[in-house]
Design an enzyme around this catalytic site. Structure first.
Site, short mmCIF file in Angstrom:
data_model
loop_
_atom_site.label_atom_id
_atom_site.label_comp_id
_atom_site.label_asym_id
_atom_site.label_seq_id
_atom_site.Cartn_x
_atom_site.Cartn_y
_atom_site.Cartn_z
N LYS A 106 0.82 -1.21 0.00
CA LYS A 106 0.00 0.00 0.00
C LYS A 106 0.86 1.27 0.00
O LYS A 106 0.46 2.29 -0.54
CB LYS A 106 -0.95 0.01 1.19
N GLU A 149 -3.38 6.36 8.66
CA GLU A 149 -4.28 7.11 7.78
C GLU A 149 -5.37 7.74 8.63
O GLU A 149 -5.71 7.21 9.69
CB GLU A 149 -4.98 6.10 6.84
N HIS A 167 -14.49 -5.65 7.60
CA HIS A 167 -13.84 -4.91 6.51
C HIS A 167 -13.80 -5.72 5.22
O HIS A 167 -12.99 -5.46 4.34
CB HIS A 167 -12.40 -4.49 6.85
N ARG A 170 -5.79 -8.05 -9.81
CA ARG A 170 -6.33 -9.36 -10.20
C ARG A 170 -7.77 -9.18 -10.65
O ARG A 170 -8.32 -8.08 -10.56
CB ARG A 170 -6.31 -10.29 -8.98
P1 ADP Z 1 -7.59 -4.71 2.56
O1 ADP Z 1 -6.47 -4.63 1.58
O2 ADP Z 1 -7.22 -5.43 3.82
O3 ADP Z 1 -8.88 -5.19 1.97
P2 ADP Z 1 -8.39 -1.93 2.26
O4 ADP Z 1 -7.41 -0.82 2.35
O5 ADP Z 1 -8.85 -2.34 0.89
O6 ADP Z 1 -7.82 -3.20 3.04
O7 ADP Z 1 -9.67 -1.57 3.13
C1 ADP Z 1 -10.70 -2.49 3.39
C2 ADP Z 1 -11.87 -1.78 4.05
O8 ADP Z 1 -11.46 -1.17 5.29
C3 ADP Z 1 -12.47 -0.63 3.24
O9 ADP Z 1 -13.42 -1.07 2.30
C4 ADP Z 1 -13.09 0.22 4.33
O10 ADP Z 1 -14.31 -0.34 4.76
C5 ADP Z 1 -12.10 0.09 5.47
N1 ADP Z 1 -11.09 1.19 5.44
C6 ADP Z 1 -9.84 1.15 4.90
N2 ADP Z 1 -9.20 2.32 5.04
C7 ADP Z 1 -10.05 3.15 5.68
C8 ADP Z 1 -9.99 4.52 6.14
N3 ADP Z 1 -8.88 5.27 5.99
N4 ADP Z 1 -11.06 5.04 6.75
C9 ADP Z 1 -12.19 4.29 6.93
N5 ADP Z 1 -12.31 3.01 6.54
C10 ADP Z 1 -11.25 2.43 5.93
#
Ligand code: ADP
Length: 480
Positions: free
Chosen positions: A115, A199, A234, A291
């Protein structure tokens, strides 16, 4: 391309094989000892066992998969999602063995798989980012300093994160140290990399992602958005396309941002750029998934494009013949991930033998599955049984079709997310499109689901009783 191997199992292996078959390409399945009788094994033209049930002894062993390719003269490998699909070393190994990897190049997988590296790659493209740091931090004091600048709550995230793991929400300064230690240890054990960053925690966001396709001739297209805000832990459970909150202008803007993200890493093949969208419709880049996504069918239904076919063509070096202006959204599609999980018990896995398994059929219904009646659900893999997808002219139509299809889907032997899907589709917040990633937290309790099923059972009993009395009346009518 004459023969492809699908380095995966279950529904996605079959999904890929269907398109390959349509294109006149022969298919090879690989399977573990637990999947000997799995439908994806029978569906393929050829199939080879690659090891024991645990995925680190079979589906994750790249070398064995390459050996199978050599033995059976395979031209290309489709990795599906999960397993080796986002493993840059595997993609490189495939290329080094002169086999085509049906997906992006290892450089893009590596960059977007981290990331922090992803944030760095998109820096020059003016992509809106969630406020926070773009480097790994280990010192809780530094995290506190950053939190003070961006404001609590913050989210501590694993750089190598995936599947919703390694994320910690911190509301107060006093909790930073403890939560950071936890996030680092979780990230180390889950990903072998303890790098974390901070973040701003967006309090009520929607998760909206854009499907992209890029060819080797410099063309990058976007295929509109998918709304994936209904999540537990999540992780997504219900997805739809289009999203009810995007205006044509915002769609265009996010589409362009996604295309730029793809360009930033010289992307090839199908990919997804994920964003968070806040209450004021500001969007922020979250990450890119390199992917084919689980939820790709909703995009296929509204765009009329077979994404796997495009992936195969792109891997062969063909140029995409579609133009951005030709792409239109037609109708509305919703997907429910049917997991063998108990929605009454914290969505914990619920494995067992599928004593009954009868998927619904009909116009506007697509079921992508890799299970059949009588099969055991293996404990070794992701507990997703199938994806139930409905398609209608309007969102209302797709929702109603989903409710009916859930009713018609008969599964016994394991608890599933089917009743939860119905709960979502019947809920006012979902129906009106006014929901965010906290749908489950805000509206769902097992008791509510229980109450609904009890009410349903009561109604069914009353109907049965009424029918019984009516029958009795007929029987009692005196004969003249
Ligand atoms: P992963 O790679 O583990 O799936 P992501 O970065 O794609 O993680 O985030 C998955 C979920 O977590 C998002 O869809 C959201 O619901 C929550 N999330 C991630 N970052 C944030 C953020 N900065 N603020 C609020 N929710 C977040």
């Amino acid at each position: 391309m004459k023969k492809i191997l699908i380095a995966n199992r279950g529904e996605i292996a079959i999904r890929v094989m269907k398109t390959a078959r349509k294109m006149g390409i022969k298919t090879v399945a690989v399977f573990s000892e637990a999947d000997r009788n799995a439908p994806h094994v029978r569906f393929a033209d050829e199939a080879i066992c690659i090891g024991e049930a645990p995925s680190n002894k079979s589906y994750l062993v790249g070398k064995k998969i390459i050996e199978v390719c050599k033995k059976l003269h395979v031209d290309g490998i489709h990795p599906g999602y999960g397993f080796l699909s986002e493993n840059a070393d595997f993609a490189k190994l495939v290329e080094d063995n002169n086999i085509i990897f049906i997906g992006p190049k290892s450089y893009a997988i590596k960059t977007m798989g981290d990331k922090l590296a992803a944030k760095d790659a998109v820096k020059n493209y003016n992509i809106p980012m969630v406020p926070g740091v773009d480097r790994a931090i280990t010192d809780p004091k530094e995290a506190v300093e950053i939190a003070k600048q961006i404001g609590f709550p913050i989210l501590i995230k694993a750089a190598a994160g995936g599947g919703g793991k390694g994320m910690r929400i911190v509301e107060h300064e006093k909790d930073v140290q403890k939560q950071m230690e936890r996030a680092i240890s979780e990230a180390t054990s889950a990903f072998g990399d303890g790098s974390v960053f901070v973040e701003k925690y967006i309090t009520s966001p929607r998760h909206i992602e854009i499907q992209i396709l890029a060819d080797s001739h410099g063309k990058v297209l976007h295929f509109f958005e998918r709304e994936c805000s209904v999540q537990r832990r999540h992780q997504k459970v219900v997805e739809e396309a289009p999203s009810s909150i995007l205006t044509p202008e915002l769609r265009k803007k996010m589409g362009q941002a996604a295309v730029d993200v793809a360009k930033s890493c010289n992307y090839l093949s199908a990919g997804t750029v994920e964003f968070l969208v806040d209450k004021n419709l500001n969007f922020y880049f979250l990450e890119m998934n390199t992917r084919l996504q689980v939820e790709h069918p909703v995009t296929e239904l509204i765009s009329g494009v077979d994404l796997v076919e495009q992936q195969i063509r792109i891997a062969c070096g063909e140029a995409i013949t579609i133009n951005q202006e030709d792409l239109k959204i037609n109708g509305h599609a919703i997907e429910l991930r049917v997991y063998a999980e108990d929605p009454l018990n914290n969505f914990l896995p619920s494995v067992g033998t599928l004593t009954t398994y009868q998927p619904p059929k009909g116009k506007g219904i697509r079921v992508d599955d890799g299970f059949e009646e009588g099969m055991d659900i293996p404990i070794y893999y992701d507990p997703m049984l199938s994806k139930l997808i409905t398609y209608g002219n309007t969102r209302e139509e797709a929702i109603q079709l989903m409710i009916d299809a859930i009713e018609d889907y008969k599964i016994e032997g394991a608890q599933t997310t089917l009743p939860f899907g119905k709960f979502v589709c019947e809920h006012e917040a979902f129906r009106t499109g006014k929901f965010d990633t906290h749908f489950v937290k805000n509206y769902y309790t097992p008791e509510k689901l229980q109450k609904r099923s009890e009410e349903k059972a009561k109604i069914a009993a009353l109907v049965a009783l009424k029918l019984y009395f009516e029958d009795q009346k007929i029987l009692r009518v005196p004969k003249h």
